[in-house]
Design a protein around this motif. Sequence first.
Motif, PDB file in Angstrom:
ATOM      1  N   THR A  28       2.753   6.527   2.166  1.00  0.00           N
ATOM      2  CA  THR A  28       3.079   7.347   0.996  1.00  0.00           C
ATOM      3  C   THR A  28       4.561   7.677   0.973  1.00  0.00           C
ATOM      4  OG1 THR A  28       0.886   8.345   0.898  1.00  0.00           O
ATOM      5  CG2 THR A  28       2.666   9.573  -0.130  1.00  0.00           C
ATOM      6  N   PHE A  29       5.058   8.192   2.074  1.00  0.00           N
ATOM      7  CA  PHE A  29       6.448   8.629   2.108  1.00  0.00           C
ATOM      8  C   PHE A  29       7.399   7.433   2.063  1.00  0.00           C
ATOM      9  CE2 PHE A  29      10.416   9.775   4.081  1.00  0.00           C
ATOM     10  CZ  PHE A  29      10.721  10.960   3.437  1.00  0.00           C
ATOM     11  N   TYR A  30       7.089   6.371   2.796  1.00  0.00           N
ATOM     12  CA  TYR A  30       7.996   5.230   2.841  1.00  0.00           C
ATOM     13  C   TYR A  30       8.178   4.622   1.452  1.00  0.00           C
ATOM     14  CZ  TYR A  30      10.073   0.738   3.798  1.00  0.00           C
ATOM     15  OH  TYR A  30      10.912  -0.344   3.768  1.00  0.00           O
ATOM     16  N   LEU A  31       7.086   4.373   0.751  1.00  0.00           N
ATOM     17  CA  LEU A  31       7.185   3.781  -0.582  1.00  0.00           C
ATOM     18  C   LEU A  31       7.982   4.672  -1.525  1.00  0.00           C
ATOM     19  CD1 LEU A  31       3.564   2.371  -1.011  1.00  0.00           C
ATOM     20  CD2 LEU A  31       5.656   1.088  -0.497  1.00  0.00           C
ATOM     21  N   SER A  32       7.758   5.970  -1.429  1.00  0.00           N
ATOM     22  CA  SER A  32       8.492   6.900  -2.290  1.00  0.00           C
ATOM     23  C   SER A  32       9.974   6.910  -1.955  1.00  0.00           C
ATOM     24  CB  SER A  32       7.920   8.312  -2.149  1.00  0.00           C
ATOM     25  OG  SER A  32       6.557   8.342  -2.509  1.00  0.00           O
ATOM     26  N   SER A  33      10.307   6.790  -0.666  1.00  0.00           N
ATOM     27  CA  SER A  33      11.712   6.864  -0.242  1.00  0.00           C
ATOM     28  C   SER A  33      12.541   5.726  -0.803  1.00  0.00           C
ATOM     29  CB  SER A  33      11.800   6.865   1.290  1.00  0.00           C
ATOM     30  OG  SER A  33      11.551   5.577   1.828  1.00  0.00           O
TER      31      SER A  33
END
Length: 284
Positions: A28-33
Amino acid sequence: MGEDPVDSAIMEPDWKSLVRIIQRYSTTFYLSSLLFRSEVRRAVWSLYATCRLGDDAVDESPTPGADLEAWWQGVERAYAGNPEYPWEAALTWTLKRFELPFWVFQDLKAGLLRDLGPVRIQDEEDLLLYSYQVAGTVGLLMAKVAGARGGEKEAIALGQAMQITNILRDVGEDLRRGRVYLPLSLLERYGVNLEKIQNMEVPEGYTDLMRHLSNLARKLYEQGFQGLRHLETGRAAVALAALQYRGILDKLERQAFPNLKERIYLQPLERALLLPRALARVLY
């Protein structure tokens, strides 16, 4: 902390090692970053890795107290400009480019200390305090590297919403660790027997308690989304991360909160379908 020391005179962060940490723990966080511009993206990676390693010190170590203190010494070294490990070098790099108050990390540490246990949350106010300490702080840090001008309350609210979502997702897992993040006053109000849920039984009133906390999270999400306008950059990135967490909340509700025995997560297609909604949030 499981990493080889670095030469503090070189101070060039190993970004690949940070990305591995992020990908291991949070798709979740990686894709958003990836929606942040390059310099801010690296700062965001460094903050996530720092916070995740603090969390790991508590959750994954046979000596959590000692490892949490070792992690904290790393934060202090980064602020002093004398990093020893790659994650510290990355945090030092970030601190040279962005003004991040030390007290925010102190508040984060206070929340992590609570996780050393046994964890008991007394009431809704205590839940909000804990959620601020371990996640609202992260929201504040992310907002600052994204160039926020104002909107601190909204950044905290978004972090709290995401943390309460985590709590609702992981009820059974946390109980098996001896952690009760469900406020004791709400257990009493809804007639939920703690011993029963510790035995993974679903007692009367449990679903109503889950809906109460889900509604609290939803109010915080809406408050948090109002803060997007304060960000100079990365609005779509923050919106996408928050919508993915709220998507977990939606799925929990649709499946009637099977969180004592099952961990709910989003499938890749479900994540992808949230991107247009994130962009719409930015344009709204």
